[in-house]
Design a protein around this motif. Structure first.
Motif, PDB file in Angstrom:
ATOM      1  N   VAL A 121       0.835  -1.206   0.000  1.00  0.00           N
ATOM      2  CA  VAL A 121       0.000   0.000   0.000  1.00  0.00           C
ATOM      3  C   VAL A 121       0.868   1.254   0.000  1.00  0.00           C
ATOM      4  O   VAL A 121       0.542   2.275  -0.633  1.00  0.00           O
ATOM      5  N   ALA A 122       2.019   1.177   0.723  1.00  0.00           N
ATOM      6  CA  ALA A 122       2.886   2.353   0.784  1.00  0.00           C
ATOM      7  C   ALA A 122       3.482   2.694  -0.570  1.00  0.00           C
ATOM      8  O   ALA A 122       3.768   3.874  -0.856  1.00  0.00           O
ATOM      9  N   THR A 123       3.675   1.724  -1.442  1.00  0.00           N
ATOM     10  CA  THR A 123       4.225   2.019  -2.775  1.00  0.00           C
ATOM     11  C   THR A 123       3.241   2.793  -3.646  1.00  0.00           C
ATOM     12  O   THR A 123       3.663   3.549  -4.531  1.00  0.00           O
ATOM     13  N   ALA A 124       1.930   2.607  -3.408  1.00  0.00           N
ATOM     14  CA  ALA A 124       0.914   3.314  -4.197  1.00  0.00           C
ATOM     15  C   ALA A 124       0.420   4.581  -3.530  1.00  0.00           C
ATOM     16  O   ALA A 124      -0.426   5.298  -4.105  1.00  0.00           O
ATOM     17  N   GLU A 125       0.891   4.883  -2.317  1.00  0.00           N
ATOM     18  CA  GLU A 125       0.452   6.073  -1.594  1.00  0.00           C
ATOM     19  C   GLU A 125       1.151   7.306  -2.167  1.00  0.00           C
ATOM     20  O   GLU A 125       2.371   7.309  -2.377  1.00  0.00           O
ATOM     21  N   GLN A 126       0.329   8.388  -2.433  1.00  0.00           N
ATOM     22  CA  GLN A 126       0.882   9.614  -3.015  1.00  0.00           C
ATOM     23  C   GLN A 126       1.486  10.533  -1.961  1.00  0.00           C
ATOM     24  O   GLN A 126       2.448  11.244  -2.242  1.00  0.00           O
ATOM     25  N   HIS A 127       0.906  10.494  -0.728  1.00  0.00           N
ATOM     26  CA  HIS A 127       1.442  11.328   0.341  1.00  0.00           C
ATOM     27  C   HIS A 127       2.734  10.708   0.866  1.00  0.00           C
ATOM     28  O   HIS A 127       2.759   9.542   1.265  1.00  0.00           O
ATOM     29  N   GLN A 128       3.788  11.528   0.846  1.00  0.00           N
ATOM     30  CA  GLN A 128       5.098  10.984   1.190  1.00  0.00           C
ATOM     31  C   GLN A 128       5.191  10.567   2.650  1.00  0.00           C
ATOM     32  O   GLN A 128       5.706   9.492   2.992  1.00  0.00           O
TER      33      GLN A 128
ATOM     34  N   LEU B 122       2.704   9.766   4.772  1.00  0.00           N
ATOM     35  CA  LEU B 122       1.861   8.600   5.030  1.00  0.00           C
ATOM     36  C   LEU B 122       2.475   7.337   4.433  1.00  0.00           C
ATOM     37  O   LEU B 122       2.402   6.256   5.031  1.00  0.00           O
ATOM     38  N   ALA B 123       3.096   7.443   3.276  1.00  0.00           N
ATOM     39  CA  ALA B 123       3.745   6.279   2.678  1.00  0.00           C
ATOM     40  C   ALA B 123       4.911   5.795   3.527  1.00  0.00           C
ATOM     41  O   ALA B 123       5.110   4.590   3.710  1.00  0.00           O
TER      42      ALA B 123
ATOM     43  N   GLU C   6       3.427   3.984   6.600  1.00  0.00           N
ATOM     44  CA  GLU C   6       2.914   2.657   6.250  1.00  0.00           C
ATOM     45  C   GLU C   6       4.041   1.675   5.981  1.00  0.00           C
ATOM     46  O   GLU C   6       3.966   0.493   6.359  1.00  0.00           O
ATOM     47  N   ARG C   7       5.109   2.163   5.361  1.00  0.00           N
ATOM     48  CA  ARG C   7       6.240   1.301   5.089  1.00  0.00           C
ATOM     49  C   ARG C   7       6.918   0.862   6.395  1.00  0.00           C
ATOM     50  O   ARG C   7       7.287  -0.323   6.568  1.00  0.00           O
TER      51      ARG C   7
END
Length: 399
Positions: free
Chosen positions: A262-269, A271-272, A275-276
């Protein structure tokens, strides 16, 4: 009061270290004179060879270390497991042995090959041939270790402890089956013996009407039955817990992988990144839980299961003692019946020589059977009551 004048005068100078004046004359107490400390004991220095390797299992008879001979004065049999081979269906175990027992044809035996099935046959045979001692259970050929190297190490260690315990037992040490197990060239085959009677579990124990005069051994048999059930139930519960933890570890690792995806597809840096990091934490937590489940299964589950097998082996030894006691009482009853038959023949007016000879032969056979049963009962009673049986001693202390 006269003072000492260093420039001149008739007064003598005071002694070194004494004051020239004192406030009050006080007598000094005499100091106790301490004795000299004892001279340190210097041990006799013997010549040593530094860096010399430790002696192995197989050593020459005339070899010596630091002037001391390596031979043992008492009777012994040392067996060391050198390697395990899993390239076939059954495990092939390689042994080295050294002994000074007189019934052995040699003193050193190298590269003995025995399969795990032969170990099983040997364990079953000595249980029957040595009813006066408790034979520990043979370790299983496979453990719950995750890797083959760790599994081989644990199996080798368990078999080494088992064969060492067997070779330290003075009863088994004099048994011919042990000599045959070591000296057989083309595999081990036990001697032809009477088949062991099946115990049949607790119901067969309840069906027997043979009174056991030794209350300690009777209580020990009941305690061992309870220990066997408790160890087995605990091992099964530990196995279920380990499986549940492994499933939890798989779920946590899968959750961590999904968060990273999910973190790879997240646009907000920001939040990504969060999640990572959460995904990595869940993945690491899953690895820790998985390692904990494997360790609990190997350390606790296998150990508790093996102790349950040991309790079962000790219980079967005590049940076999009850069977021997039953055979002895049956032989006593047969002896009494045969003596009464002879007395009736003596009192009869018409005595047939063939009947008398037959009765005498039957009496002799019954007496021999009685002696064998009595010898087996005495050996079983004396052997089981010795300090070689830690399970029996523990339960006896408990009761």
């Amino acid at each position: 009061m006269s003072m000492y004048d260093p420039l001149g005068g008739d007064a003598e100078p005071p002694a070194w270290g004494t004051p020239t004046h004192s406030r009050s004359p006080s007598p000094e107490a005499p100091r106790p004179r301490a004795g000299l400390p004892p001279a340190p004991h210097t041990p006799d220095k013997t010549p040593q060879i530094y860096g010399q390797p430790d002696p192995g299992l197989i050593t020459p008879q005339n070899s010596a270390v630091n002037g001391e001979r390596l031979e043992r004065s008492d009777k012994y049999l040392r067996v060391r497991i050198t390697a395990l081979d899993r390239n076939r269906k059954d495990i092939l175990i390689r042994l080295d042995a050294q002994t000074n027992l007189p019934n052995f044809s040699g003193q050193t035996y190298r590269n003995i090959s025995r399969s795990y099935a032969e170990f099983q046959r040997f364990a079953e045979t000595i249980i029957i041939s040595c009813p006066q001692t408790i034979v520990p259970a043979l370790p299983l050929a496979q453990t719950s270790a995750p890797s083959d190297e760790e599994d081989d190490r644990i199996v080798k260690q368990g078999l080494q402890k088992w064969i060492t315990r067997i070779c330290e037992d003075p009863v088994i040490l004099q048994d011919e089956e042990l000599r045959s197990f070591i000296e057989s060239d083309f595999g081990y085959q036990p001697n032809v013996r009477i088949k062991k009677k099946s115990t049949g579990g607790a119901l067969s124990i309840l069906r027997r009407n043979v009174p056991d005069e030794d209350k300690d051994l009777a209580n020990a048999r009941l305690d061992l039955t309870r220990l066997e059930m408790q160890f087995s139930d605990t091992a099964k519960a530990m196995d279920k817990l380990s499986k549940a933890k492994k499933a939890l570890a798989v779920a946590e690792a899968e959750l961590g992988n999904k968060l990273i995806s999910v973190a790879t597809a997240e646009q907000h840096q920001g939040l990504a990144t969060a999640e990572r990091k959460f995904g990595r934490v869940w993945h690491a937590t899953g690895d820790i839980v998985n390692a904990e489940a494997i360790a609990e299964c190997v350390i606790l589950g296998d150990s508790l299961g093996y102790q349950g097998m040991n309790a079962k082996s000790a219980k079967e030894t005590l049940v076999q003692r009850t069977q021997v006691l039953e055979e002895y009482q049956t032989a006593v009853k047969n002896t009494i019946a045969r003596r009464r038959a002879i007395e009736r023949l003596k009192a009869s007016s018409n005595i047939r020589p063939d009947k008398v000879d037959e009765a005498v032969e039957e009496l002799d056979e019954v007496l021999r059977s009685k002696k064998r049963s009595f010898r087996s009962v005495s050996m079983a009673w004396e052997g089981i009551c010795t300090p070689r049986s830690p399970l029996i001693l523990d339960t006896r202390t408990k009761t």
